[in-house]
Design an enzyme around this catalytic site. Structure first.
Site, mmCIF file in Angstrom:
data_model
loop_
_atom_site.group_PDB
_atom_site.id
_atom_site.type_symbol
_atom_site.label_atom_id
_atom_site.label_comp_id
_atom_site.label_asym_id
_atom_site.label_seq_id
_atom_site.Cartn_x
_atom_site.Cartn_y
_atom_site.Cartn_z
ATOM 1 C CG HIS A 183 40.277 37.338 34.702
ATOM 2 N ND1 HIS A 183 39.682 38.553 34.439
ATOM 3 C CD2 HIS A 183 39.372 36.627 35.410
ATOM 4 C CE1 HIS A 183 38.464 38.556 34.930
ATOM 5 N NE2 HIS A 183 38.246 37.403 35.543
ATOM 6 C CD GLU A 184 44.373 42.972 30.940
ATOM 7 O OE1 GLU A 184 45.410 42.445 31.392
ATOM 8 O OE2 GLU A 184 44.200 44.210 30.845
ATOM 9 N N GLY A 185 40.646 41.100 33.289
ATOM 10 C CA GLY A 185 39.451 41.866 33.695
ATOM 11 C C GLY A 185 39.653 42.502 35.068
ATOM 12 C CG HIS A 186 40.024 40.107 38.646
ATOM 13 N ND1 HIS A 186 40.123 38.819 38.161
ATOM 14 C CD2 HIS A 186 38.938 40.123 39.458
ATOM 15 C CE1 HIS A 186 39.155 38.089 38.662
ATOM 16 N NE2 HIS A 186 38.410 38.844 39.438
ATOM 17 N N GLY B 169 32.928 45.107 39.094
ATOM 18 C CA GLY B 169 32.730 44.931 37.653
ATOM 19 C C GLY B 169 31.261 44.806 37.289
ATOM 20 C CE LYS C 44 31.771 37.827 34.786
ATOM 21 N NZ LYS C 44 31.240 36.556 35.349
ATOM 22 C CD GLN D 216 29.321 40.425 43.063
ATOM 23 O OE1 GLN D 216 29.287 39.289 43.495
ATOM 24 N NE2 GLN D 216 30.419 40.941 42.532
ATOM 25 C CB SER E 121 34.322 34.796 33.975
ATOM 26 O OG SER E 121 34.040 33.933 35.051
ATOM 27 C CB SER E 122 37.862 33.329 37.968
ATOM 28 O OG SER E 122 38.218 34.629 38.323
HETATM 29 O O1 PAF Z 1 32.636 39.215 42.498
HETATM 30 C C1 PAF Z 1 33.327 38.630 43.359
HETATM 31 O O2 PAF Z 1 34.470 38.255 43.128
HETATM 32 C C2 PAF Z 1 32.728 38.367 44.745
HETATM 33 O O3 PAF Z 1 31.378 38.085 44.661
HETATM 34 C C3 PAF Z 1 33.005 39.489 45.746
HETATM 35 C C4 PAF Z 1 32.359 40.796 45.330
HETATM 36 C C5 PAF Z 1 34.498 39.687 45.911
HETATM 37 C C6 PAF Z 1 32.436 39.125 47.124
HETATM 38 O O4 PAF Z 1 32.984 37.945 47.612
#
Ligand code: PAF
Length: 282
Positions: A37-40, A150, A152, A156, A188-189
């Site tokens: 999406h736009e975020g990516h 990201g 978000k 992670q 978010s997806s």
């Molecule tokens: O944030 C994500 O999309 C996933 O957790 C990642 C970092 C690609 C690892 O699979």
């Protein structure tokens, strides 16, 4: 703009990347699970601005899903993803099959002991072990100068930053700011799985966070007061069930009583059976 080269096997990737390196090109990696999406796309643009060649990995990593149904339901939209990436100048898409990443007898895992053992991990046991392991593999395969993640998914991001520092990985981990919809909902997806009513209600998460942030800027330092303010707003929507809301140290993610140093408010909630997370710097 030319579309990206799509590489679906580990066997040919290193040679192609070596060509980039021989040409003296700096490589950036944007790891994703697709359903872009736009975020990516903003993350990819940020990566492009700091490197000569951007590689986007698209891999729905089975090891980070604790619920097999969640893994099954995760959208897989490679064709659409590649078309979107063509609009932002991606050099290469790396979309390997699961059997190449986790061949039979795979048995080596990366555990980030403290950061990976709280918040999201309680709801998704084994999640961060799966994330840290696949990201370390992607960094080893692609050997990028930078990798962009990201904010978000803040826990992670911290897990990955810590892993890169602890394991002395040569890649520089770069943070990309959260991208929000007009009503504030973090992109978010998973948002595409919300009903229209759930989608409207979900905006309350970012409203709660922003109210707490404004209070912090106004001088409030007590974490309990900041949390109460955010929860008051979020609980006004019955469709939104809060899992956790915490004020945490920006680096260690330890819960704080008083905000006297950089901190984050972290929230997770379930809307329409969809787990959403968000955070804000305090
Ligand atoms: O944030 C994500 O999309 C996933 O957790 C990642 C970092 C690609 C690892 O699979």
């Amino acid at each position: 703009m030319m579309g990206p080269e799509v590489c679906t096997s580990l066997s040919i990737l290193p040679a192609r990347l070596d060509e980039f390196r021989r040409e003296g090109k700096k490589i950036a990696l944007v790891p994703t699970m697709g359903a872009l999406h736009e975020g990516h796309l903003r993350v990819v643009k940020l990566a492009r601005a700091s490197a000569d060649r951007t590689v986007v990995s698209i891999f729905v990593n089975p090891a980070q899903f604790s619920d097999p149904k969640d893994l099954e339901r995760y959208p897989r939209t490679l064709k659409e993803d590649v078309a979107l990436l063509a609009t932002v100048g991606t050099a290469m898409v790396f979309a390997p099959p699961a059997e190449e990443i986790y061949p039979p007898h795979f048995q080596s895992w990366v555990n980030v002991e403290q950061l990976g053992k709280r918040y999201e991990e309680a709801a998704r046991p084994g999640h961060f072990r799966g994330v840290a392991t696949v990201v370390s593999m992607l960094l080893n395969i692609i050997r990028p100068t930078i990798a962009v993640f990201g904010e978000k998914d803040f826990q992670q991001l911290r897990v990955i930053e810590q892993m890169a520092a602890d394991l002395k990985l040569p890649t520089n981990i770069v943070r990309a700011p959260i991208v929000r919809e007009d009503d504030g909902l973090a992109m978010s997806s998973r948002n595409r799985r919300l009903s229209a009513e759930g989608r409207r209600a979900a905006a309350v998460l970012s409203r709660g966070l922003h109210i707490a942030r404004d209070a912090r800027v106004g001088g409030e330092q007590r974490a309990s007061a900041l949390k109460e303010m955010a929860l008051d707003v979020i609980r006004s929507e019955q469709r939104v069930a809060v899992d956790y809301l915490e004020v945490a140290d920006e680096t260690t993610l330890d819960p704080l009583n008083m905000v006297e140093k950089p901190a984050r408010m972290l929230v997770a909630a379930v809307v329409d059976g969809v787990r959403l997370i968000d955070n804000i710097a305090l």
